[in-house]
Write an enzyme that holds these catalytic residues in place. Sequence first.
Site: not given
Length: 278
Positions: A17, A68, A130, A133
Site C-alpha cells: 500500500s 469494502k 468487470g 466491487g
Amino acid sequence: MMSIDRYAVFGHPINHSQSPFIHRCFAKQTGQTLTYEAIDVPPENFDRALADFLAHKGRGLNCTVPLKELAFQKMDQLTERARFSKAVNTIIVQLDGTLLGDNTDGVGLVTDLVNNHQVTLHNARILILGAGGAARGIIGPIMAQLPASLYIANRTVSKAEKLALEFAQTGSIIGCGFDDLAGFSFDIILNATSASLSNQLPPLPDDLVHSASCCYDLAYANTATAFVKWAKAQGAAQCLDGLGMLVEQAAEAFYQWRQIRPDTQKVIAQLEAKRKIG
C-alpha cells in the site's frame, strides 16, 4: 499531553500500500498533525480490528480489498455514494463516536480522468470491464457526468446485467458478456477486473479501441499492466493506470476527515518518480 489523531488503512494483503506515504505527504503539506499506518486485516478479523482501532482513539479509516463490503455492513450512517456502491472505502468517526461510511473511489477516478488527463466523460461511449466491487464503486460518479452510454461487460453475463439494472435510474446502462462487444468501439474503456493483479487480460475482442480512445486500468503497478500494454498495442490515444485515482480518492478521504483539500499533483509526481526509480 495532547493526543495525536490516528488514521489507518485496513486490507489483506497490505504491504504494497502507498496510502501511508500519500497521507503523510498530505498531512505535511497542509500542516496537519496525525499518524497514518497500514494494518493487515484478514476478513475474519475485521470486526475485532475495527473495535480495537476505535478503542485506541482512531479517527478515520480507509478499507481496501477485500474489506469494502464488510465495512459497508458495519456503518451507522452512509453517504449517498456509499449507498449506491454498497461498499465503503472511507470511514469517518464522528464527534459522537458513530461511524459514517463513504466511498471515494468513483470521485477519485473521475477527478483523475477529467482534471489530470483532460478526458471528457460527457456524451462519451464508456465501457467498464468487470462487474464486481470495483465497478460498482465507480458507476454512480461516472453516470453523474452524463455519458452517452455505459456498457458493463463481464465473464458472467448475469452479474453485468444485474448491475446495469441496479443503476438503471442513473441513465443508459447495458450489461453484457465480453463476446457481445464484437463490432463496438468505445471512447473510454475502464478495466475494473482483478485480472491485472495476476498480469492477465480479460478476453477482449478486436476493434474496441479507436484512435482517440482512452484506456484506463483501475489497478496500478511499477510497470505497465497487461491491460495498459494491450491498450498501447491497440493504438489507444491515452493508456493510463490507476495511480492518479489512488491519490485522488485518498485526497477526498483526507478532506472528509480534516476539512482541508491537499494538493494531489505534487504527490502524484512523487509516486511517478518513485516507480520510475523502482
